[in-house]
Design a protein around this motif. Sequence first.
Motif, mmCIF file in Angstrom:
data_model
loop_
_atom_site.group_PDB
_atom_site.id
_atom_site.type_symbol
_atom_site.label_atom_id
_atom_site.label_comp_id
_atom_site.label_asym_id
_atom_site.label_seq_id
_atom_site.Cartn_x
_atom_site.Cartn_y
_atom_site.Cartn_z
ATOM 1 N N ALA A 373 -5.139 -2.165 4.645
ATOM 2 C CA ALA A 373 -3.884 -2.725 5.150
ATOM 3 C C ALA A 373 -2.702 -2.220 4.331
ATOM 4 N N GLU A 377 0.661 0.191 5.503
ATOM 5 C CA GLU A 377 2.063 -0.193 5.300
ATOM 6 C C GLU A 377 2.817 0.818 4.427
ATOM 7 N N THR A 378 2.127 1.863 3.980
ATOM 8 C CA THR A 378 2.718 2.837 3.063
ATOM 9 C C THR A 378 2.833 4.184 3.764
ATOM 10 N N ARG A 449 -3.572 -3.859 -3.687
ATOM 11 C CA ARG A 449 -2.231 -3.409 -3.291
ATOM 12 C C ARG A 449 -1.538 -2.662 -4.441
#
Length: 482
Positions: A373, A377-378, A449
């Motif tokens: 995830a 998002e990166t 993360r």
Amino acid sequence: MTPPPLLREADRAAFEAAFAVLAEAALAGAPSPTPLIPGRPGPLVLTQEGAALEDVLAEMIGEVLPRAARGDHPRAFGFTPSPASPLSRLGDLLASTFNPHAGAWPQAEGPLAVERAMIRFMADAGGFPESAGGLFLAGGSAANLTAVVAAREARLGPDDTARGVAYLSEETHVSALKALRIAGIPDARIRRVALSDNMAMEPTALAAAVETDLAAGLKPFIVIATAGSTRSGAVDPLPAIADICEPHGLWLHVDGALGGSALLSPAHRHLLAGVERADSLGWDAHKWLFQTYGCAALLVRDQETLRRAFAVGPAYLEDAAAGEGEVNAWDLGPEMTRPARALKLWLTLRVMGTQAVGSAVAHGFQLVEWAEAALGETPGWKVVSPARMATLLFRFEDCEEDERDAVNAAAARRLLDDGYASVGTARVDGRLTLRICALHPEATEDDMRETVRRLDRFAREAAEARPSSRPQRSGEPGSCAE
């Protein structure tokens, strides 16, 4: 001349103090996933006179052991980590201290009763029948070798070995190739079956290969399937492979060194559907069951196949003969002298409970889903193989195509040097990718993360530093997001 004692009286205090150090180290865990001291130690000298235990312990703890990566750190994501629990360390210490010889029932009825109970527990988890059995071995390599020899003896007659053919894939662990070589199966009779798009063995290609070899007068005898491959976490389609093996009498071995532990997670055991049809299953407890190294099991659906393959009866072992209806462990595998490997796993499961261990296994699935995830998002990152079996493959692509391998390798090195986490690398279709295998129950979403954030920073810095490259922002001409 009186022989010297095994422990000098002068060393007794240091010996007792060492256990306090061990307890503290076991409870504290690894301080870093990377070696605390780089490089090799200086000269390691043995003398005729010996040295004080206190001095040698200081050398081991201060100079030798810190020069090793710690796969038990929560952010050790390279290779396949071993997040060994304090309970396993205690069990290992107990087994080493009492040092039972777990080869035969007359020598170690207690430890072998534990081993038998653990084999039955694991066989039940895999859906194996009452005839199932097995033994504990040093690791997946030994399990694969033992299974290959059992398959050779069960499926090939004395005149068939020269015609025996084995089937595996590019995702199969290299130890399977070693096992086949040791068992007398040359590379010319090892078929590498094509992979599907999800990096699992393609059943249609397997069936075609078997038919071709049968038509050529060869003797197909074993398929080595994988449940949780080292590179990608892929699981071969076990029901379809079993459908091919059974009509032709092929032995189906499943290398579940990593993925076998999913059988203890109710939410994930379906991923190994069909394993109950296998003839054998290898399962490493020192991976995803949180044990120290040297703890793996081989399960077979019929224990008699192991006895027929390995039992020998020299006269000097008559005193250690098993009772009626019993089989000694040394008659089920290659080892005669063997430690009581199952004790530490039994202790861990007895204390934690099977539900807690299953939840800890499930956490590994969640960890790589969090990492996937974060990558989504990166900008600039591509997931090459999705999160499965606690494993994830991904790649930075926000730079010139011909520099991507170097940039990804540099990012992995920078992360290692940084000391926050470690990731591995693997090639897929010739391209270098980054790889996370996350098993530690104490790793968190923030750990995953932050690892992605640091990799992104290190990759962009590496791309900027290359003379012919600058990071391409999403949407620019030539970027991977076009």
